[in-house]
Enzyme design. Sequence first.
Site, short mmCIF file in Angstrom:
data_model
loop_
_atom_site.label_atom_id
_atom_site.label_comp_id
_atom_site.label_asym_id
_atom_site.label_seq_id
_atom_site.Cartn_x
_atom_site.Cartn_y
_atom_site.Cartn_z
N LYS A 1 27.37 28.16 41.96
CA LYS A 1 27.92 29.50 42.15
C LYS A 1 26.81 30.50 42.42
O LYS A 1 26.89 31.30 43.36
CB LYS A 1 28.71 29.93 40.91
CG LYS A 1 29.32 31.33 41.02
CD LYS A 1 29.71 31.90 39.67
CE LYS A 1 28.49 32.40 38.90
NZ LYS A 1 28.85 33.06 37.63
N CYS B 1 50.07 48.14 42.92
CA CYS B 1 51.22 47.32 43.32
C CYS B 1 52.38 48.20 43.80
O CYS B 1 53.01 47.92 44.82
CB CYS B 1 51.70 46.46 42.15
SG CYS B 1 50.59 45.11 41.68
#
Length: 322
Positions: free
Chosen positions: A151, A229
């Site tokens: 990573k 949202c």
Amino acid sequence: MRKGLASFLSVTTAFSSLPTMSRGWRSTYDLIVELRKDRTAVVDAMGSEALAEGDGETRNYQTLISLMLSSQTKDTTTAKTMRKLRDHGLSLESILATEDAELNGLIREVGFHNRKTTYLKETSRILKEKHDSKVPRTMEELCALPGVGPKMALIVLKVNYGIVDGIAVDTHVHRICNQLGWCDAKQPEQTRKAIETLMPRDIWPDVNLVLVGFGQELQTEKKKLLEKCLNSSDPGAALALVTKLGLVPSKEFARHEDDLRPLVMALPEDTRAAFFSPPSSSSASASASGEKKKKSPASSAKKRKRTTTQAEEDAAPQLIAS
């Protein structure tokens, strides 16, 4: 724009029955990208990609150091520690010249600081002796450095050299990809291989930052995420998405009714049900698994004061090199 409760329920049902390799993953990813377009998550300001300063090799070295510090550590703590190191002097030569005890004291707030002290010194020495004091440009060479895993290596290559060899997967990316059915993996590296097969290369550079920030907001900035949202191009799908990932709209509405009510009441009447209905058993379970249990003030204070023991440092090197 707004699809009503029928849309919300149908999308929620679709999310709950996703196969291992998700059909329609791209529309979900694009929605997450939309919800992340403001770039206001903690990682955007304090993540390892944003912490390096200077030019050339100094910046490249600081990027590597910030990533090594970040493992098992909150972004805010990593940013604070990087400021301390820069005040002290953050270059390869200055780290090599710093006594281990002093370096350990400077980074003592990050996770596994004892072991990371050793890794920082060993990596700096290897860079000087084997790489002409430069940060390597290949995965193989980076992963050979103490305390550096896939990573970190992938992010170093992208940030320092614009090289995209894969998708960096941390705990947020691993959790979200598995919850959404994009893969079925036990370990982050397994998730990485699965989503690299699923996703086209042209979006690889952005996946980590998009999903890490989204994961942070799901955990610590629920109200802000709900507002996004409600203001998105498809509130029904966005609400279904965050519900699948453990956010309970009705619970957050109860906490922040004064702020959220104007947005909720602007929705079609049937869509508002998501904010007034009790959470389903599945979303309640997901929410419980994604949140830390509340502790008493005394136990929380004790936890804050606790430092990593040497035994823990010795037992978990694999957690650091990720």
